[in-house]
Design a protein around this motif. Structure first.
Motif, PDB file in Angstrom:
ATOM      1  N   ASN A   1      15.169 -34.048  10.242  1.00 18.47           N
ATOM      2  CA  ASN A   1      15.276 -32.584  10.184  1.00 18.47           C
ATOM      3  C   ASN A   1      14.527 -32.004  11.380  1.00 18.47           C
ATOM      4  O   ASN A   1      13.297 -31.891  11.354  1.00 18.47           O
ATOM      5  N   LYS A   2      15.271 -31.678  12.409  1.00 22.43           N
ATOM      6  CA  LYS A   2      14.640 -31.222  13.650  1.00 22.43           C
ATOM      7  C   LYS A   2      13.955 -29.868  13.480  1.00 22.43           C
ATOM      8  O   LYS A   2      12.875 -29.631  14.023  1.00 22.43           O
ATOM      9  N   ARG A   3      14.553 -29.013  12.715  1.00 25.89           N
ATOM     10  CA  ARG A   3      13.989 -27.660  12.531  1.00 25.89           C
ATOM     11  C   ARG A   3      12.614 -27.731  11.886  1.00 25.89           C
ATOM     12  O   ARG A   3      11.689 -27.026  12.273  1.00 25.89           O
ATOM     13  N   GLU A   4      12.495 -28.617  10.895  1.00 25.25           N
ATOM     14  CA  GLU A   4      11.219 -28.720  10.194  1.00 25.25           C
ATOM     15  C   GLU A   4      10.298 -29.768  10.805  1.00 25.25           C
ATOM     16  O   GLU A   4       9.176 -29.958  10.335  1.00 25.25           O
ATOM     17  N   LYS A   5      10.775 -30.469  11.817  1.00 26.11           N
ATOM     18  CA  LYS A   5      10.009 -31.528  12.468  1.00 26.11           C
ATOM     19  C   LYS A   5       9.561 -32.586  11.458  1.00 26.11           C
ATOM     20  O   LYS A   5       8.389 -32.971  11.397  1.00 26.11           O
ATOM     21  N   LYS A   6      10.532 -33.004  10.673  1.00 23.46           N
ATOM     22  CA  LYS A   6      10.252 -34.025   9.660  1.00 23.46           C
ATOM     23  C   LYS A   6      11.351 -35.076   9.673  1.00 23.46           C
ATOM     24  O   LYS A   6      12.510 -34.795   9.993  1.00 23.46           O
ATOM     25  N   LEU A   7      10.963 -36.260   9.275  1.00 24.29           N
ATOM     26  CA  LEU A   7      11.948 -37.310   9.063  1.00 24.29           C
ATOM     27  C   LEU A   7      11.451 -38.213   7.946  1.00 24.29           C
ATOM     28  O   LEU A   7      10.260 -38.183   7.594  1.00 24.29           O
ATOM     29  N   SER A   8      12.381 -38.965   7.397  1.00 24.36           N
ATOM     30  CA  SER A   8      12.008 -39.882   6.330  1.00 24.36           C
ATOM     31  C   SER A   8      12.820 -41.162   6.455  1.00 24.36           C
ATOM     32  O   SER A   8      13.954 -41.156   6.960  1.00 24.36           O
ATOM     33  N   LEU A   9      12.209 -42.227   5.991  1.00 19.67           N
ATOM     34  CA  LEU A   9      12.867 -43.533   5.942  1.00 19.67           C
ATOM     35  C   LEU A   9      13.106 -43.867   4.485  1.00 19.67           C
ATOM     36  O   LEU A   9      12.164 -43.883   3.693  1.00 19.67           O
ATOM     37  N   HIS A  10      14.375 -44.091   4.151  1.00 22.18           N
ATOM     38  CA  HIS A  10      14.733 -44.470   2.799  1.00 22.18           C
ATOM     39  C   HIS A  10      15.108 -45.949   2.794  1.00 22.18           C
ATOM     40  O   HIS A  10      15.955 -46.376   3.596  1.00 22.18           O
ATOM     41  N   ILE A  11      14.491 -46.674   1.900  1.00 22.68           N
ATOM     42  CA  ILE A  11      14.810 -48.096   1.746  1.00 22.68           C
ATOM     43  C   ILE A  11      15.453 -48.260   0.380  1.00 22.68           C
ATOM     44  O   ILE A  11      14.784 -48.172  -0.660  1.00 22.68           O
ATOM     45  N   ALA A  12      16.756 -48.445   0.396  1.00 21.18           N
ATOM     46  CA  ALA A  12      17.495 -48.570  -0.855  1.00 21.18           C
ATOM     47  C   ALA A  12      17.380 -49.997  -1.395  1.00 21.18           C
ATOM     48  O   ALA A  12      17.201 -50.958  -0.633  1.00 21.18           O
ATOM     49  N   ASP A  13      17.478 -50.111  -2.733  1.00 19.90           N
ATOM     50  CA  ASP A  13      17.438 -51.435  -3.372  1.00 19.90           C
ATOM     51  C   ASP A  13      16.274 -52.260  -2.811  1.00 19.90           C
ATOM     52  O   ASP A  13      16.457 -53.372  -2.317  1.00 19.90           O
TER      53      ASP A  13
END
Lengths: 115, 110
Positions: free
Chosen positions: B67-79
């Motif tokens: 999310n560039k506007r909020e200057k955030k990112l996340s890493l999702h690790i499924a299973d």
């Protein structure tokens, strides 16, 4: 498959001694780095070398000095170790002038313990 | 000033759950965001990365949401698998300089 080789894996020494760590990369990269990783796993860049020229020198104590004989080798010397130097020292390399949009390849580290 | 921040500091999930690791940054000029994975006794290794022009990047069970506007990112690790237990570093890069976050230690319980 390891392409950045560090020696030794471990080193225990007394305060005031001099130590030297070796790093060699076989990837043909132009830039090499030294990072310090403390007990909380925080990564801090210490030096980077591009074609034998120092291009980044973060604020590190003068007792630390990088030494390079060619672009495949970057050693780290600590002249007179202090207790706070106990950490894992990670060597890394990247293909180009810097790390922007490029991958850093790390060695497995040298763990230094200063008694 | 901390350029890249990660949360939580540590995370425990059960096998099969989705682990979510968060990252935020200060400098809006950052244009490249790699995630590195580090196992005990090894150096960090690139896991997945994203450029600032994208909002999502997938690689198998690993997905980055950006999310560039909020200057955030996340890493999702499924299973999530026990073999995913490691320390994950979010990093941000611009102008040949890279800044690492403090890492999230992930434990996946079987």
């Amino acid at each position: 498959e390891t392409a950045v080789f560090q020696t030794p894996n471990y080193h225990v020494t007394q305060v005031g001694n001099e130590v030297s760590f070796n790093c060699k990369q076989t990837l043909g990269h132009d830039t090499m780095y030294w990072y310090k990783q403390d007990s909380k796993k925080l990564l801090k860049i210490m030096f980077s070398y591009n074609n034998k020229q120092l291009i980044v020198n973060e604020t590190v104590p003068r007792r630390f000095s990088p030494q390079s004989s060619d672009k495949a080798h970057l050693n780290l010397r600590i002249k007179s170790v202090e207790p706070e130097d106990s950490a894992v020292y990670l060597c890394a390399s990247s293909r180009g002038l810097g790390a922007s949009a490029e991958t850093l390849y790390f060695g497995s580290g040298t763990r230094l313990t200063v008694l | 000033q901390q350029q890249v921040r990660q949360s939580p500091q540590s995370l425990t999930v059960w096998e099969g759950e989705t682990a979510i690791l968060n990252c935020s940054y200060e400098n809006s000029a950052f244009d490249y965001f790699p995630w590195y994975q580090q196992f005990p006794g090894e150096g960090p290794a690139l896991l997945i990365s994203i450029l600032s022009v994208s909002d999502k990047k997938e690689d198998g069970r690993f997905t980055i949401f950006f999310n560039k506007r909020e200057k955030k990112l996340s890493l999702h690790i499924a299973d999530s698998q026990p073999g995913d237990s490691a320390t994950y570093f979010c990093a941000a890069s611009v102008n040949n300089r890279i800044f690492f976050g403090d890492g999230t230690q992930l434990v996946v319980k079987p």
